[in-house]
Scaffold this motif. Structure first.
Motif, PDB file in Angstrom:
ATOM      1  N   ILE A 168      58.613  29.720 -10.756  1.00  0.00           N
ATOM      2  CA  ILE A 168      58.519  30.597 -11.921  1.00  0.00           C
ATOM      3  C   ILE A 168      59.340  30.058 -13.082  1.00  0.00           C
ATOM      4  N   SER A 169      60.579  29.683 -12.788  1.00  0.00           N
ATOM      5  CA  SER A 169      61.470  29.215 -13.847  1.00  0.00           C
ATOM      6  C   SER A 169      62.710  28.604 -13.231  1.00  0.00           C
ATOM      7  N   GLU A 170      63.318  27.663 -13.951  1.00  0.00           N
ATOM      8  CA  GLU A 170      64.685  27.283 -13.617  1.00  0.00           C
ATOM      9  C   GLU A 170      65.563  28.428 -14.097  1.00  0.00           C
ATOM     10  N   VAL A 171      66.696  28.620 -13.435  1.00  0.00           N
ATOM     11  CA  VAL A 171      67.633  29.677 -13.830  1.00  0.00           C
ATOM     12  C   VAL A 171      69.060  29.143 -13.765  1.00  0.00           C
ATOM     13  N   THR A 172      69.922  29.786 -14.508  1.00  0.00           N
ATOM     14  CA  THR A 172      71.356  29.467 -14.473  1.00  0.00           C
ATOM     15  C   THR A 172      72.116  30.775 -14.340  1.00  0.00           C
ATOM     16  N   PRO A 173      73.259  30.742 -13.643  1.00  0.00           N
ATOM     17  CA  PRO A 173      74.039  31.975 -13.514  1.00  0.00           C
ATOM     18  C   PRO A 173      74.608  32.368 -14.875  1.00  0.00           C
ATOM     19  N   LEU A 174      74.477  33.639 -15.194  1.00  0.00           N
ATOM     20  CA  LEU A 174      74.994  34.154 -16.469  1.00  0.00           C
ATOM     21  C   LEU A 174      76.244  34.991 -16.226  1.00  0.00           C
ATOM     22  N   TRP A 175      76.143  35.942 -15.311  1.00  0.00           N
ATOM     23  CA  TRP A 175      77.262  36.791 -14.952  1.00  0.00           C
ATOM     24  C   TRP A 175      77.077  37.173 -13.479  1.00  0.00           C
ATOM     25  N   THR A 176      77.895  36.591 -12.601  1.00  0.00           N
ATOM     26  CA  THR A 176      77.725  36.820 -11.168  1.00  0.00           C
ATOM     27  C   THR A 176      79.060  37.159 -10.517  1.00  0.00           C
ATOM     28  N   GLU A 177      78.961  37.719  -9.317  1.00  0.00           N
ATOM     29  CA  GLU A 177      80.154  37.999  -8.534  1.00  0.00           C
ATOM     30  C   GLU A 177      80.782  36.685  -8.101  1.00  0.00           C
ATOM     31  N   SER A 178      82.038  36.719  -7.782  1.00  0.00           N
ATOM     32  CA  SER A 178      82.716  35.507  -7.292  1.00  0.00           C
ATOM     33  C   SER A 178      82.244  35.207  -5.891  1.00  0.00           C
ATOM     34  N   PRO A 179      82.075  33.903  -5.586  1.00  0.00           N
ATOM     35  CA  PRO A 179      81.630  33.541  -4.228  1.00  0.00           C
ATOM     36  C   PRO A 179      82.687  33.854  -3.183  1.00  0.00           C
TER      37      PRO A 179
END
Length: 179
Positions: A168-179
């Motif tokens: 569908i699309s490449e994506v990049t993390p914008l705002w995520t929880e800490s791993p």
């Protein structure tokens, strides 16, 4: 009183759907699965094959309608908007056309390099056998999608390679929880 609660519930549902619609129109994707950090991801356009060595994150449909139906019935894929009523998968591209991938007890190897957290499970959490693949050469027009983040991720080790047309699309993390 019950009518008022129903109206409030419907208004809240409409508000949530409006926020989701606005976010989707803005190219945002809300990841709520454990395959990669939960949170907001930004769609960044079509898959660019020149990024393949970088293992880009992508949104993709699990390959094949019949395969998707089986995995929905097993509860592996939730309802969604992108893939015939099924949620898109958030994965990384680990192999492209011509790459050799092998399923080992330790995990998936791509061109002899072990991908972390890809040890195949023989059973799911309900005790059902998993359809573990054997590997091979990635055919032209396909990629191998895996998660190196979560060891129980539902990915190519169970459904094999994915046609590029299902990305569908490449994506990049914008705002995520800490791993």
């Amino acid at each position: 009183m019950a009518k008022r609660r129903l109206i409030k519930a419907l208004a809240a549902l409409l508000a949530v759907l409006a926020v989701i619609g606005i976010a989707r129109a803005g190219g945002l994707y809300l990841n709520h699965t454990a395959s990669y950090p939960r949170g907001l991801w930004q769609k960044s356009g079509d898959y660019d094959p020149t990024h393949a060595g970088e293992h880009p994150y992508v949104l993709a449909c699990a390959p094949g309608k019949s395969v998707r139906r089986e995995f929905i019935e097993r509860g592996y894929l939730p309802w969604g908007f992108d893939c015939d009523g099924v949620e898109a998968l958030l994965k990384r591209i680990w192999a492209v056309a011509g790459d050799r991938w092998t399923v080992t007890d330790a995990g998936i190897e791509v061109n002899g390099q072990l991908v972390p957290n890809t040890q195949p499970l023989t059973e799911d959490s309900a005790g059902r056998s998993m359809p573990v693949q054997t590997g091979g050469i990635v055919p032209v027009g396909h990629v191998l999608l895996l998660s190196d983040y979560h060891p129980r991720s539902f990915d190519g080790r169970y459904f094999g390679t994915t046609p590029i047309k299902d990305l569908i699309s490449e994506v990049t993390p914008l705002w995520t929880e800490s791993p």
